[in-house]
Design a protein around this motif. Sequence first.
Motif, mmCIF file in Angstrom:
data_model
loop_
_atom_site.group_PDB
_atom_site.id
_atom_site.type_symbol
_atom_site.label_atom_id
_atom_site.label_comp_id
_atom_site.label_asym_id
_atom_site.label_seq_id
_atom_site.Cartn_x
_atom_site.Cartn_y
_atom_site.Cartn_z
ATOM 1 N N LEU A 154 2.094 20.831 6.836
ATOM 2 C CA LEU A 154 3.301 21.403 7.357
ATOM 3 C C LEU A 154 4.412 21.902 6.427
ATOM 4 O O LEU A 154 5.237 22.860 6.941
ATOM 5 N N PHE A 155 4.323 21.370 5.252
ATOM 6 C CA PHE A 155 5.468 21.653 4.236
ATOM 7 C C PHE A 155 4.507 22.704 3.038
ATOM 8 O O PHE A 155 5.196 22.652 2.103
ATOM 9 N N ASP A 156 3.624 23.253 3.528
ATOM 10 C CA ASP A 156 2.689 24.184 2.450
ATOM 11 C C ASP A 156 2.705 23.443 1.132
ATOM 12 O O ASP A 156 2.720 24.136 0.139
ATOM 13 N N ASN A 157 2.159 22.318 1.017
ATOM 14 C CA ASN A 157 1.969 21.170 -0.010
ATOM 15 C C ASN A 157 3.095 21.283 -1.147
ATOM 16 O O ASN A 157 3.022 21.138 -2.136
ATOM 17 N N SER A 158 4.286 21.461 -0.535
ATOM 18 C CA SER A 158 5.452 21.568 -1.417
ATOM 19 C C SER A 158 6.271 20.175 -1.512
ATOM 20 O O SER A 158 6.682 19.538 -0.499
ATOM 21 N N HIS A 159 5.932 19.650 -2.589
ATOM 22 C CA HIS A 159 6.742 18.246 -2.776
ATOM 23 C C HIS A 159 8.186 18.299 -2.637
ATOM 24 O O HIS A 159 8.853 17.427 -1.772
ATOM 25 N N GLU A 160 8.770 19.407 -3.100
ATOM 26 C CA GLU A 160 10.293 19.458 -3.024
ATOM 27 C C GLU A 160 10.624 19.520 -1.487
ATOM 28 O O GLU A 160 11.596 18.968 -1.179
ATOM 29 N N ALA A 161 9.955 20.366 -0.569
ATOM 30 C CA ALA A 161 10.093 20.430 1.067
ATOM 31 C C ALA A 161 9.874 19.113 1.376
ATOM 32 O O ALA A 161 10.737 18.852 2.254
ATOM 33 N N ILE A 162 9.073 18.269 1.129
ATOM 34 C CA ILE A 162 8.692 17.046 1.811
ATOM 35 C C ILE A 162 9.784 15.872 1.396
ATOM 36 O O ILE A 162 10.276 15.542 2.346
ATOM 37 N N CYS A 163 10.337 16.175 0.214
ATOM 38 C CA CYS A 163 11.309 15.267 -0.167
ATOM 39 C C CYS A 163 12.506 15.442 0.432
ATOM 40 O O CYS A 163 13.407 14.659 0.347
ATOM 41 N N GLU A 180 2.479 13.319 -7.047
ATOM 42 C CA GLU A 180 0.964 13.263 -7.235
ATOM 43 C C GLU A 180 0.450 12.061 -6.357
ATOM 44 O O GLU A 180 1.115 11.106 -5.936
ATOM 45 N N TYR A 181 -0.624 12.698 -5.494
ATOM 46 C CA TYR A 181 -1.137 11.906 -4.418
ATOM 47 C C TYR A 181 -2.404 10.957 -4.810
ATOM 48 O O TYR A 181 -3.559 11.827 -5.266
ATOM 49 N N PHE A 183 -1.565 12.338 6.089
ATOM 50 C CA PHE A 183 -0.753 12.801 4.901
ATOM 51 C C PHE A 183 -1.398 14.257 4.755
ATOM 52 O O PHE A 183 -0.341 15.224 4.243
ATOM 53 N N ALA A 184 -2.485 14.406 5.083
ATOM 54 C CA ALA A 184 -3.190 16.097 4.913
ATOM 55 C C ALA A 184 -2.262 16.885 6.059
ATOM 56 O O ALA A 184 -1.984 18.082 5.586
ATOM 57 N N ARG A 185 -2.008 16.213 6.969
ATOM 58 C CA ARG A 185 -1.162 17.039 7.974
ATOM 59 C C ARG A 185 0.235 17.270 7.507
ATOM 60 O O ARG A 185 0.896 18.381 7.643
ATOM 61 N N ILE A 186 1.082 16.041 6.833
ATOM 62 C CA ILE A 186 2.119 16.401 6.149
ATOM 63 C C ILE A 186 2.319 17.486 5.312
ATOM 64 O O ILE A 186 3.200 18.192 5.160
ATOM 65 N N LEU A 187 1.274 17.508 4.377
ATOM 66 C CA LEU A 187 1.182 18.638 3.236
ATOM 67 C C LEU A 187 0.888 19.818 3.905
ATOM 68 O O LEU A 187 1.673 21.006 3.453
ATOM 69 N N ASN A 217 0.814 -1.113 -0.020
ATOM 70 C CA ASN A 217 0.112 0.082 -0.036
ATOM 71 C C ASN A 217 0.916 1.264 -0.021
ATOM 72 O O ASN A 217 1.218 1.750 1.012
ATOM 73 N N ASP A 218 1.582 1.423 -1.076
ATOM 74 C CA ASP A 218 2.531 2.422 -1.303
ATOM 75 C C ASP A 218 2.104 3.814 -1.800
ATOM 76 O O ASP A 218 2.900 4.620 -2.817
ATOM 77 N N ILE A 219 0.901 4.260 -1.443
ATOM 78 C CA ILE A 219 0.340 5.759 -1.971
ATOM 79 C C ILE A 219 1.249 6.822 -1.747
ATOM 80 O O ILE A 219 1.572 7.576 -2.825
ATOM 81 N N VAL A 220 1.996 6.805 -0.537
ATOM 82 C CA VAL A 220 2.891 7.991 -0.119
ATOM 83 C C VAL A 220 4.408 7.851 -0.823
ATOM 84 O O VAL A 220 4.994 8.753 -1.433
ATOM 85 N N TYR A 221 4.734 6.450 -1.123
ATOM 86 C CA TYR A 221 5.806 6.361 -1.835
ATOM 87 C C TYR A 221 5.656 6.880 -3.300
ATOM 88 O O TYR A 221 6.496 7.328 -3.620
ATOM 89 N N GLN A 222 4.664 6.474 -3.813
ATOM 90 C CA GLN A 222 4.331 6.897 -5.180
ATOM 91 C C GLN A 222 4.332 8.463 -5.280
ATOM 92 O O GLN A 222 4.807 9.082 -6.238
ATOM 93 N N TYR A 223 3.866 9.231 -4.046
ATOM 94 C CA TYR A 223 3.662 10.499 -4.046
ATOM 95 C C TYR A 223 5.164 11.187 -4.110
ATOM 96 O O TYR A 223 5.421 12.000 -4.963
ATOM 97 N N LEU A 224 5.975 10.613 -3.205
ATOM 98 C CA LEU A 224 7.126 11.008 -3.224
ATOM 99 C C LEU A 224 8.061 10.784 -4.530
ATOM 100 O O LEU A 224 9.018 11.758 -4.790
ATOM 101 N N GLN A 225 7.791 9.851 -5.217
ATOM 102 C CA GLN A 225 8.478 9.541 -6.607
ATOM 103 C C GLN A 225 7.749 10.440 -7.765
ATOM 104 O O GLN A 225 8.708 11.082 -8.544
ATOM 105 N N THR A 226 6.519 10.784 -7.447
ATOM 106 C CA THR A 226 5.859 11.774 -8.862
ATOM 107 C C THR A 226 5.438 13.067 -8.346
ATOM 108 O O THR A 226 5.293 13.855 -9.445
#
Length: 435
Positions: free
Chosen positions: A318-327, A290-291, A312-316, A279-288
């Motif tokens: 925390l980092f202002d929906n920035s994929h780069e910041a989360i990664c 896209e959630y 994951f809504a909290r993580i988004l 169940n790798d939904i967040v793994y895929q988000y980190l790669q692409t």
Amino acid sequence: MQYYSTNKSVPEVSLKLAVTKGLADDKGLFMPERINQLPASFFETIEQLSFQEISFEVAKAFFGEDIPEADLKALVFDTLQFDCPIVPVHDNIYSLELFHGPTLAFKDVGGRFMARLLGYFLKGNKEHVNVLVATSGDTGSAVANGFLGVPGIDVYVLYPKGLVSEIQEKQFTTLGQNITSLEIDGTFDDCQRLVKSAFMDETLKSKLTLTSANSINVARFLPQAFYYFNAYARLKEKGLQDELVVAVPSGNFGNLTAGLFAQKMGLPIKRFIAANNENDIVYQYLQTGEYKPRPSVATIANAMDVGDPSNFARILDLFDNSHEAICSVMKGFRYSDAEIREVLLKVYTEKNYLLDPHGACAYKALAKDLGEGEVGVFLETAHPAKFTETVEQIIGKGNVPLPEKLAEFMKGEKLSVELSTSFDDFQKFLLETAK
């Protein structure tokens, strides 16, 4: 401290309202209006403090504006009547054993703390609260045992039929008293959907006071930050606190979110590793970037079988929906059942350390990613005996000792009510039985 919704379309609320409501009226998750930094002096001497003393200092940063210091200290020390040791497994890899509480799972801290906090807010009130909790395994037992016998509170545990281990099931279906177990003919995602729908249902809201004890509740997930500070302190005792990397077996992402809060408070963790099963939904988000939630699939690491992780809504946020910041602070790995079995057997055979399937997933990711000069900690979130059948299939029968706490649960009679995945059925049941 005020708490806002991740959907940001309703007014902020107090801690008491955030805890008793569980979910915001706009279906968002509550977040504290700010994250207080801990002073440098705290980290300079943290290794001299006990788990309980560390946790109290962290709790003050979260809840100190809303609860008198003496009351908060009593809440924390009453919650933490056990320790979470660091255990060396291999070279510079350590296990943070979070399974020394009453139900032998990491969720004992959050479940027990929330029960004490909610009881504190209800003390002297005539209000009756109904706690709804969806579980893929360990949340149900931790919450049920934490709230068992607490006056003014009834707990309804929703779990997917046939998709939790027998020992996990026995830990919450045998209690009775103020604990009701609902065996849902579906998946964990169905259970979570029913709970969220109940919070939004005007008929239920007009007749009952409902709250959640899943990690969507701030009182459940925030105390899990205590673990990370304690891990740092215990490593600092050994002079190993620099270049710290933490791997977290991740399902609904409450535990990892608490770790990110700890980092935001000043805890020097270099990066986090989110270890997923299939169940790798967040793994895929980190790669692409896209959630894309999807229905969950059953695996041997069943507590991580989540197809739409709420936190994951909290993580988004925390980092202002920035994929780069989360990664920049988090890496993801995902493993099949076959890979989890392989590493569990390998570590048991070569290192004489027995993992559970979830810890095995985190260990494998950490061993894969850890760099030279780094020190790694993986969270061993539950005792392997909670998954005896699965683990013994991997390492051989008779090799998983059954702790006395679990043995007592196994003697109990299963008490549960079977329900479909229909919200109408769930609504009807609550209207007929809840206070």
